[in-house]
Design an enzyme around this catalytic site. Structure first.
Site, PDB file in Angstrom:
ATOM      1  N   CYS A 137      16.166   3.126  30.108  1.00 57.66           N
ATOM      2  CA  CYS A 137      14.748   3.490  30.169  1.00 57.66           C
ATOM      3  C   CYS A 137      14.492   4.710  29.291  1.00 57.66           C
ATOM      4  O   CYS A 137      15.234   5.680  29.343  1.00 57.66           O
ATOM      5  CB  CYS A 137      14.346   3.789  31.609  1.00 57.66           C
ATOM      6  SG  CYS A 137      12.557   4.056  31.781  1.00 57.66           S
ATOM      7  N   CYS A 144      12.864   9.776  33.998  1.00 61.07           N
ATOM      8  CA  CYS A 144      12.418  10.557  35.156  1.00 61.07           C
ATOM      9  C   CYS A 144      13.639  11.215  35.791  1.00 61.07           C
ATOM     10  O   CYS A 144      14.695  10.587  35.924  1.00 61.07           O
ATOM     11  CB  CYS A 144      11.726   9.644  36.163  1.00 61.07           C
ATOM     12  SG  CYS A 144      10.262   8.831  35.495  1.00 61.07           S
ATOM     13  N   CYS A 164      15.321   9.430  38.911  1.00 63.97           N
ATOM     14  CA  CYS A 164      15.594   7.987  38.861  1.00 63.97           C
ATOM     15  C   CYS A 164      16.899   7.709  38.126  1.00 63.97           C
ATOM     16  O   CYS A 164      17.121   8.236  37.042  1.00 63.97           O
ATOM     17  CB  CYS A 164      14.437   7.282  38.139  1.00 63.97           C
ATOM     18  SG  CYS A 164      14.670   5.501  37.949  1.00 63.97           S
ATOM     19  N   GLY A 198      13.593   0.194  33.475  1.00 61.32           N
ATOM     20  CA  GLY A 198      12.726   0.232  32.304  1.00 61.32           C
ATOM     21  C   GLY A 198      11.267   0.476  32.605  1.00 61.32           C
ATOM     22  O   GLY A 198      10.847   0.486  33.759  1.00 61.32           O
ATOM     23  N   GLU A 199      10.514   0.717  31.540  1.00 52.04           N
ATOM     24  CA  GLU A 199       9.074   0.954  31.663  1.00 52.04           C
ATOM     25  C   GLU A 199       8.360  -0.261  31.056  1.00 52.04           C
ATOM     26  O   GLU A 199       8.327  -0.412  29.822  1.00 52.04           O
ATOM     27  CB  GLU A 199       8.717   2.268  30.943  1.00 52.04           C
ATOM     28  CG  GLU A 199       7.248   2.511  30.742  1.00 52.04           C
ATOM     29  CD  GLU A 199       6.381   2.260  31.981  1.00 52.04           C
ATOM     30  OE1 GLU A 199       6.701   2.786  33.069  1.00 52.04           O
ATOM     31  OE2 GLU A 199       5.395   1.510  31.868  1.00 52.04           O
ATOM     32  N   SER A 224       2.783   5.135  38.932  1.00 47.48           N
ATOM     33  CA  SER A 224       3.729   6.130  39.431  1.00 47.48           C
ATOM     34  C   SER A 224       3.158   7.522  39.198  1.00 47.48           C
ATOM     35  O   SER A 224       3.474   8.180  38.209  1.00 47.48           O
ATOM     36  CB  SER A 224       5.067   5.979  38.705  1.00 47.48           C
ATOM     37  OG  SER A 224       5.691   4.787  39.090  1.00 47.48           O
ATOM     38  N   LEU A 225       2.327   7.960  40.107  1.00 47.23           N
ATOM     39  CA  LEU A 225       1.651   9.253  39.932  1.00 47.23           C
ATOM     40  C   LEU A 225       2.599  10.405  40.277  1.00 47.23           C
ATOM     41  O   LEU A 225       2.831  11.308  39.488  1.00 47.23           O
ATOM     42  CB  LEU A 225       0.396   9.290  40.803  1.00 47.23           C
ATOM     43  CG  LEU A 225      -0.581  10.398  40.448  1.00 47.23           C
ATOM     44  CD1 LEU A 225      -1.251  10.115  39.115  1.00 47.23           C
ATOM     45  CD2 LEU A 225      -1.614  10.590  41.553  1.00 47.23           C
ATOM     46  N   ASN A 249      14.711   8.482  47.288  1.00 49.15           N
ATOM     47  CA  ASN A 249      16.018   7.888  47.582  1.00 49.15           C
ATOM     48  C   ASN A 249      17.076   8.642  46.789  1.00 49.15           C
ATOM     49  O   ASN A 249      16.951   8.760  45.567  1.00 49.15           O
ATOM     50  CB  ASN A 249      16.058   6.411  47.160  1.00 49.15           C
ATOM     51  CG  ASN A 249      15.127   5.556  47.993  1.00 49.15           C
ATOM     52  OD1 ASN A 249      15.094   5.666  49.220  1.00 49.15           O
ATOM     53  ND2 ASN A 249      14.339   4.710  47.346  1.00 49.15           N
ATOM     54  N   CYS A 279      14.485   1.779  45.365  1.00 46.38           N
ATOM     55  CA  CYS A 279      13.780   2.359  44.213  1.00 46.38           C
ATOM     56  C   CYS A 279      14.584   3.507  43.633  1.00 46.38           C
ATOM     57  O   CYS A 279      15.010   4.406  44.348  1.00 46.38           O
ATOM     58  CB  CYS A 279      12.432   2.933  44.624  1.00 46.38           C
ATOM     59  SG  CYS A 279      11.273   1.727  45.215  1.00 46.38           S
TER      60      CYS A 279
HETATM   61  N1  SAH Z   1       8.999   2.438  35.056  1.00 45.47           N
HETATM   62  C1  SAH Z   1       8.190   1.981  36.155  1.00 45.47           C
HETATM   63  C2  SAH Z   1       9.010   1.278  37.247  1.00 45.47           C
HETATM   64  C3  SAH Z   1       9.909   2.199  37.979  1.00 45.47           C
HETATM   65  S1  SAH Z   1      10.642   1.746  39.488  1.00 45.47           S
HETATM   66  C4  SAH Z   1       7.435   3.161  36.737  1.00 45.47           C
HETATM   67  O1  SAH Z   1       7.700   4.292  36.363  1.00 45.47           O
HETATM   68  O2  SAH Z   1       6.552   2.943  37.561  1.00 45.47           O
HETATM   69  C5  SAH Z   1       9.434   1.677  40.693  1.00 45.47           C
HETATM   70  C6  SAH Z   1       9.138   2.961  41.464  1.00 45.47           C
HETATM   71  O3  SAH Z   1      10.290   3.603  42.021  1.00 45.47           O
HETATM   72  C7  SAH Z   1       8.459   3.991  40.573  1.00 45.47           C
HETATM   73  O4  SAH Z   1       7.323   4.490  41.214  1.00 45.47           O
HETATM   74  C8  SAH Z   1       9.529   5.032  40.463  1.00 45.47           C
HETATM   75  O5  SAH Z   1       9.009   6.271  40.129  1.00 45.47           O
HETATM   76  C9  SAH Z   1      10.167   4.996  41.830  1.00 45.47           C
HETATM   77  N2  SAH Z   1      11.459   5.691  41.912  1.00 45.47           N
HETATM   78  C10 SAH Z   1      12.323   5.938  40.918  1.00 45.47           C
HETATM   79  N3  SAH Z   1      13.381   6.630  41.369  1.00 45.47           N
HETATM   80  C11 SAH Z   1      13.194   6.819  42.688  1.00 45.47           C
HETATM   81  C12 SAH Z   1      13.964   7.450  43.725  1.00 45.47           C
HETATM   82  N4  SAH Z   1      15.128   8.017  43.465  1.00 45.47           N
HETATM   83  N5  SAH Z   1      13.450   7.446  44.962  1.00 45.47           N
HETATM   84  C13 SAH Z   1      12.268   6.833  45.225  1.00 45.47           C
HETATM   85  N6  SAH Z   1      11.530   6.233  44.307  1.00 45.47           N
HETATM   86  C14 SAH Z   1      11.971   6.213  43.045  1.00 45.47           C
END
Ligand code: SAH
Length: 343
Positions: free
Chosen positions: A112, A116, A119, A159-160, A214-215, A295, A338
């Site tokens: 990705c 973030c 993540c 991925g995004e 994803s705010l 998580n 997630c």
């Molecule tokens: N790239 C997309 C999809 C990401 S996965 C996006 O950014 O929306 C889906 C969701 O899981 C997103 O809202 C992401 O921010 C969240 N996420 C990622 N890592 C996480 C974690 N460690 N704990 C909880 N949620 C998480």
């Protein structure tokens, strides 16, 4: 060179196969085997002659992914799949079983580019986009493997998706097509970090699928701690794009808010979230806030807030008339929740 069937739209497939398939009804039979009956090899196309099956096999590839690892959660039956591509790269997808509706959480890229902090997919450098076929094949393979119908698709894996717009759009068309996957638009959710022009384009394309944003924060400075590379889009612009999506498509919007201990989980943050949603006219029955308690991921310093903090945050949103849901982690014992789709 053989062509990968799932990478081709139906018109492209028609052209590619025109030397061996002359009639429309034959083409329709093939489409049915591929997308409806989800046959995994040309041998299974039993209403076609052996000769035609052989010709197909000479010209086309039906499967390009290999399941190289499969782990099933003992808690909730979630299954995490690791797929290997033809060029030997690896990515993940997750099967989420439920009594009334099985779903899959699929990837759109290998690695990705957004990275973030919270993540684990973000820790893996972008290798490349997944193709139309590779996006769709995840669903076909999982459905073949679990032998149950899948009726919900979440673009929430690695991925995004909005940074692989073309292939994701092609996959969406196939998912929604009555002749192909025939999945209801309300059963497809795409989650994005907030790529504003792509959200606007998706709104204009008007597939009517659900959008999740994803705010994760209420101020840009705070969001930068969680998402250092915000690609130049502010919270205000992302919410405006969400509002535009809602107006254009009449669909539903989910605001995702990861709750991280002492970063974005205070009562002041909850009040601020209410204010910015109200300011953007986003307090409505069509908008839901999904609180995702963080998580744990390998190597991160973040912590999950205590249960009271999570409940308090949710209650503030609730009393302000915001539909709020706390997303339960699925498959936590196999790192399938997630943010846990890393190597
Ligand atoms: N790239 C997309 C999809 C990401 S996965 C996006 O950014 O929306 C889906 C969701 O899981 C997103 O809202 C992401 O921010 C969240 N996420 C990622 N890592 C996480 C974690 N460690 N704990 C909880 N949620 C998480």
């Amino acid at each position: 060179m053989k062509k990968y069937i799932l990478d081709l739209t139906i018109p492209q497939f028609r052209t590619a196969a025109n030397s061996i398939i002359k009639q429309d009804y034959r083409l329709n039979q093939l489409i049915e085997w591929i997308y409806v009956k989800k046959a995994a090899s040309f041998d299974e196309f039993t209403n076609l002659s052996k000769e035609l099956r052989q010709q197909l096999d000479e010209k086309f590839i039906l499967r390009s992914l290999k399941i190289i690892k499969k782990e099933k959660s003992l808690i909730d039956g979630t299954i995490r799949y690791a797929f290997q591509t033809e060029d030997n790269k690896c990515f993940f997808a997750v099967f989420l079983p439920a009594k009334d509706k099985n779903s899959v959480c699929i990837s759109s890229q290998i690695g990705c580019p957004v990275m973030c902090e919270f993540c684990s997919s973000g820790k893996i450098k972008l290798a490349r986009n997944l193709s139309r076929g590779e996006i769709l094949e995840q669903i076909l393979q999982i459905e073949n493997d679990v032998k149950e119908r899948i009726s919900g698709v979440l673009f929430m894996g690695m991925g995004e998706p909005m940074l692989n717009f073309n292939n994701v759009s092609l996959a969406l068309k196939s998912l929604l097509s009555k002749k192909e996957f025939a999945i209801g638009k309300r059963h497809i959710t795409l989650s994005t970090v907030g790529i504003v022009p792509a959200i606007e384009k998706l709104a204009d394309d008007n597939y009517g699928i659900r959008l999740a944003l994803s705010l994760h924060a209420v101020e840009d400075k705070q969001r930068k701690i969680l998402i250092p590379n915000n690609l130049g889009f502010s919270i205000e612009n992302i919410l405006k794009a969400g509002k535009y999506y809602l107006k254009k498509t009449n669909s539903r919007l989910t605001i995702e808010y990861i709750l991280v201990n002492n970063i974005n989980d205070s009562t002041a943050d909850a009040h601020k979230l209410t204010r910015i949603l109200r300011h953007n006219d986003l307090i409505s029955p069509d908008v839901q806030v999904n609180i995702i308690p963080y998580n744990p991921t390998a190597g991160a310093t973040f912590k999950t807030p205590p249960q009271e903090t999570i409940t308090k945050f949710k209650n503030i949103l609730k009393v302000n008339g915001i539909t709020t849901n706390i997303r339960q982690a699925k498959g936590a014992d196999i790192s399938a929740a997630c943010g846990q789709l890393g190597y």
